[in-house]
Every structure is written in C-alpha cells, then in structure tokens.
Design an enzyme around this catalytic site. Structure first.
Site, PDB file in Angstrom:
ATOM      1  N   GLU A  27       0.838  -1.196   0.000  1.00  0.00           N
ATOM      2  CA  GLU A  27       0.000   0.000   0.000  1.00  0.00           C
ATOM      3  C   GLU A  27       0.875   1.249   0.000  1.00  0.00           C
ATOM      4  O   GLU A  27       2.006   1.205   0.490  1.00  0.00           O
ATOM      5  CB  GLU A  27      -0.897   0.000   1.235  1.00  0.00           C
ATOM      6  CG  GLU A  27      -1.879  -1.158   1.232  1.00  0.00           C
ATOM      7  CD  GLU A  27      -2.862  -1.105   2.389  1.00  0.00           C
ATOM      8  OE1 GLU A  27      -2.669  -0.280   3.297  1.00  0.00           O
ATOM      9  OE2 GLU A  27      -3.824  -1.874   2.366  1.00  0.00           O
ATOM     10  N   HIS A  50      -7.172   0.976   1.705  1.00  0.00           N
ATOM     11  CA  HIS A  50      -7.168   1.026   3.169  1.00  0.00           C
ATOM     12  C   HIS A  50      -7.848   2.272   3.718  1.00  0.00           C
ATOM     13  O   HIS A  50      -7.365   2.892   4.656  1.00  0.00           O
ATOM     14  CB  HIS A  50      -5.743   0.926   3.692  1.00  0.00           C
ATOM     15  CG  HIS A  50      -5.654   0.031   4.889  1.00  0.00           C
ATOM     16  ND1 HIS A  50      -4.696  -0.906   5.022  1.00  0.00           N
ATOM     17  CD2 HIS A  50      -6.391  -0.059   6.016  1.00  0.00           C
ATOM     18  CE1 HIS A  50      -4.839  -1.552   6.158  1.00  0.00           C
ATOM     19  NE2 HIS A  50      -5.861  -1.049   6.785  1.00  0.00           N
TER      20      HIS A  50
END
Length: 167
Positions: A27, A50
């Site tokens: 991420e 996220h």
C-alpha cells in the site's frame, strides 16, 4: 489474504463477477505515493486503498476497541486479540489474587511457578497459559497473595520478562 494476481485472472475469466478490496499486499505509505495493483483498470472492481477504517465512525469504534483492550489488560491481565503477546483471556474469580507473568517459552516454567506458589502457601484457583514463539504468558489466580519474597524470587528468575500482580 487475497492473491490479487489470481483474483484478476478469475475476474477476467468470468469465474468471478467482480470484487471490492480495501487492503492490499503493498500500500502507499503516504498521500501522493503511487498505488499499483493488478486489479487496477478492471471495470467490475472497486479499490479503496485502506480507507474503510478512515471514516469518523470507524475511527471512533477503533478508539473504543483499543481503549477497552488496554483497560482489560490493565485491570485483569487479559491479552485478548494481542498481536505481540500470547493470548490469555481467563475469568477473574472474585476475591482471588491475580498474577500476570510474561516469560521465556521454555520447559518447566509453569511447574516452577506452581511449586513456588505452593511453597509460599498459595493455592492456585485458576490458571491460563498461552505461548507464542519465544514467549509465554500465564495468568494465575490464587486464594491468597503470595509473599513479597515469593514474588521477588519469581521476578529474579532468568526466564522472567515481567511480572505484574493484582489484588
């Protein structure tokens, strides 16, 4: 938990009709960093890197959850859902003395604790042990508080990481 390359193949083959993913193997670390995923560009895929936990409601719930886990540890020694301690979640008998003991995960530690308590005249009325890797964590409830000398002896053990007690 999801193999994003395999997921892409199953979506492209029609085996799966689509997907919505919020957590990824890699991420972005900061806003503006590139976000790469094999799932990008697929029309029937929703990607939210996220951010599912970033709403105000989710943040409030996370705050309550974490605070309650910390409070549970401080007041009872329980380590429910801990990521860095073995998980122990025992009931706390009324009137019992409680001792939380984090130790090296080696044979004989529990037997040593119990012998020390027996020698100190304390009867074990409840005990929960869990281990994870090199560490073990045991919560022991006794009918009376062990002597200061007994607790000092346990603190001095080469296997002791830390010892905490509650009345």
């Amino acid at each position: 938990v999801v193999d994003d390359v395999a997921l892409r193949e199953h979506i492209l083959s029609g085996h799966l009709s689509g997907a919505a993913i919020d957590v990824f193997p890699i991420e972005p670390k900061a806003q503006g960093d590139p976000f790469d995923s094999p799932l990008r560009g697929l029309d029937n895929v929703i990607l939210t890197p996220h951010v599912g936990g970033s709403t105000q409601q989710a943040q409030e719930e996370i705050g309550h959850f974490v605070a309650n886990k910390l409070l549970g540890f401080v007041t009872t020694g329980g380590t429910a859902l801990s990521v860095n301690l073995p998980e122990v979640v025992p009931p706390h008998p009324s009137g019992a003395f409680r001792m939380g003991y984090l130790h090296a995960n080696v044979p004989g530690v529990l037997a040593g604790i119990n012998q020390l308590l027996a020698d100190a005249g304390a009867n074990v009325v409840g005990q929960s042990l869990s281990t994870r890797g090199e560490r073990g964590y045991v919560l022991t409830d006794t009918d009376v508080a062990p002597s200061d000398a007994a607790l000092a002896s346990l603190r001095q053990s080469p296997h002791t990481v830390w010892l905490r007690s509650w009345a």
